[in-house]
Structures are given as C-alpha cells and as structure tokens.
Design a protein around this motif. Structure first.
Motif, short mmCIF file in Angstrom:
data_model
loop_
_atom_site.label_atom_id
_atom_site.label_comp_id
_atom_site.label_asym_id
_atom_site.label_seq_id
_atom_site.Cartn_x
_atom_site.Cartn_y
_atom_site.Cartn_z
N ARG A 74 1.78 -4.83 2.46
CA ARG A 74 2.13 -3.77 3.67
C ARG A 74 3.48 -2.96 3.22
N LEU A 75 4.43 -3.47 2.46
CA LEU A 75 5.38 -2.72 2.19
C LEU A 75 5.54 -1.80 1.04
N ALA A 76 4.48 -2.05 0.20
CA ALA A 76 4.10 -1.11 -0.98
C ALA A 76 3.69 0.27 -0.73
N ASP A 77 4.25 1.17 -1.31
CA ASP A 77 3.74 2.74 -0.94
C ASP A 77 2.25 2.81 -1.16
N ASP A 78 1.63 3.65 -0.25
CA ASP A 78 0.26 3.80 -0.35
C ASP A 78 -0.29 4.17 -1.76
N ASP A 79 0.44 5.14 -2.57
CA ASP A 79 0.10 5.57 -3.80
C ASP A 79 0.84 4.53 -4.71
N SER A 80 1.16 3.53 -4.59
CA SER A 80 1.73 2.67 -5.47
C SER A 80 0.56 1.98 -6.30
N PRO A 81 0.66 1.73 -7.46
CA PRO A 81 -0.41 1.04 -8.26
C PRO A 81 -0.29 -0.17 -8.24
N LEU A 82 0.83 -1.02 -7.49
CA LEU A 82 0.79 -2.31 -7.31
C LEU A 82 -0.05 -2.61 -6.18
N ARG A 83 -0.44 -1.84 -5.01
CA ARG A 83 -1.33 -2.04 -3.84
C ARG A 83 -2.50 -2.80 -4.17
N PRO A 84 -3.54 -2.21 -5.24
CA PRO A 84 -4.84 -2.81 -5.80
C PRO A 84 -4.45 -4.20 -6.09
N ALA A 85 -3.56 -4.27 -6.96
CA ALA A 85 -3.18 -5.63 -7.63
C ALA A 85 -2.84 -6.80 -6.69
N LEU A 86 -1.82 -6.36 -5.61
CA LEU A 86 -1.67 -7.11 -4.58
C LEU A 86 -2.80 -7.43 -3.47
N ALA A 87 -3.52 -6.61 -3.36
CA ALA A 87 -4.87 -6.70 -2.57
C ALA A 87 -5.83 -7.74 -3.19
N ASP A 88 -5.89 -7.69 -4.89
CA ASP A 88 -6.49 -8.60 -5.22
C ASP A 88 -5.75 -10.26 -5.27
N VAL A 89 -4.51 -10.10 -5.50
CA VAL A 89 -3.75 -11.34 -5.19
C VAL A 89 -4.15 -12.09 -3.68
N VAL A 90 -3.97 -11.28 -2.75
CA VAL A 90 -4.35 -11.64 -1.32
C VAL A 90 -5.64 -12.27 -1.25
#
Length: 237
Positions: A74-90
């Motif tokens: 939730r804290l990651a920026d919407d355009d951050s490349p980390l968001r897809p990776a974090l979604a996979d982790v979750v």
C-alpha cells in the motif's frame, strides 16, 4: 480304584493346565491391546504437539509477514516496479498460510496466549497502542480456540481497514459466560462495516459452542467485535 484316582488326577491337572493356558492367552491379548493403545496414544500426542509447534512457530509468523507485506504494497507508489513484486509476495504468503492451516487443521490447537502476544506486537509495530486485559480463568480448549481466532481476525481487520491509534482487547468471565471484546478507535463512522466471510466464520464457530458474535460501531469511530461463549462451550447454566 488307585487307577481311577490317578486318571482323575491327570484329568484335573490337564484341565487346570488348559485353564491356565487360556488365562495366559487372554492376558497376552490384553497386554498386546494395551501396548497397541499406548503406541496409538503416543502417536496422537506427537501429532498434536507437531500441530501446535507448526501453528505457534510458522503460522503466526506467516500471518505477521502477510500484514507487513500488505502494508509495504500500500505504501509503494502506483507506478513503482516494486508493486507487482510485492503483490506476488502477498499472494505467496497467503497461499503458504492456507497450506499450513490445511495440514494442521485436524490436530492442532490454536494458542490464545500466542495470538494475544502477536496482536500486541504487530499493532505496536504499526504505531497502534494495544491494551490487553484478560481474566484469569480456566477455559475449554474449543472456547480458547474460538477466542484466539477472533483476536487474529479482529486485529487483521484493524490493520487493513482502520486508522486506529488504540486497540483494546478484553476477556472477562461472568456467570459462566466468557466475553471477548476487541475495540479500536480508527473506523470512519459514516461507512458501515461490512459482513465479510471472516466475520461469518467467527459467528459459525461461536454458534457451534452455543455462543454469539456481534459488532458495534459508535458515532465517535470506535468499532467493537464482541464474542460471548459459555465458559466450557456448553449451556449457559
């Protein structure tokens, strides 16, 4: 006559010998049955201990990891490349948690003490003060399990759906009824809380023990989950 007496004596001795062998065979069968039961009981206790260890050492940590990874997402920026990776982790952690629950479902006990300790730790880690008051009373295993699961579900909802600065957890026992109240001050009173599957599951668990689950949303933003269950999981008498 001496021959008849000898024959009678031999018959008697033979009868006594057969009777002794029968009694010995019965005792041997009972001994084998007792040994088999002891082995079965030891195996059952080992499985239950394994289940408790898995839950206490793995499942609770996965729950904490899920909440922390969701916060990072939730804290990651919407355009951050980390968001897809974090979604996979979750998603991966959630699946691992589900697998652990399925493996240990049939023989594990949920630890109320562990869930309370986890609740305090994770809430404070996110900046939410946590106050816990628990009455000293012996509770049935099933009752403790329902309370523990309720604490976990309630704390998860606090972190996911509120901006709480304070969460209180209280367990009291009055007239043979255990009451658990989990309250937080971070809910928007203009948005009615939903009845998700988690709350439905809690209601079903409590109902199985002749208990009930209710929710209260105060105008000042305090939201409460209240569980009432007979202390031994039976009638309220």
């Amino acid at each position: 006559m001496p021959h008849f007496a000898l024959i009678a004596l031999l018959v008697l001795l033979g009868t006594l010998l057969i009777a002794a062998l029968v009694v010995l065979a019965v005792h041997l069968r009972r001994l084998r049955a007792m040994q088999a039961e002891a082995v079965r009981q030891a195996a059952a206790e080992a499985r239950e201990q394994f289940g408790r260890d898995v839950h206490d050492l793995v499942s609770s940590r996965l729950w904490l990891a899920t909440l922390r990874s969701e916060l990072a997402y939730r804290l990651a920026d919407d355009d951050s490349p980390l968001r897809p990776a974090l979604a996979d982790v979750v998603q991966a952690i959630r699946q691992a948690s589900a697998d652990i629950r399925n493996v240990t479902r049939s023989f594990r006990d949920v630890s109320l003490a562990s869930e309370l300790a986890n609740a305090r730790a994770v809430l404070r880690a996110y900046g939410t003060d946590c106050k816990i008051e628990v009455a000293e009373a012996e509770l049935g295993d099933e009752v403790s399990a329902v309370l523990a699961i309720t604490v976990r579900e309630a704390v998860t909802n606090v972190l996911r759906h509120s901006r709480a600065t304070l969460c209180t957890i209280e367990i009291v026992v009055r007239s043979g009824v255990v009451t658990l109240t989990v309250a937080n001050d971070g809910v928007d009173p203009s948005v009615p809380p939903g009845d998700g599957s988690g709350l439905d599951n809690l209601r079903n668990r409590a109902a199985a023990l002749h208990g009930m689950v209710g929710t209260i949303l105060d105008p000042d933003g305090w939201f409460r989950i209240i569980v009432e269950i007979p202390r031994k999981g039976g009638d309220r008498r």
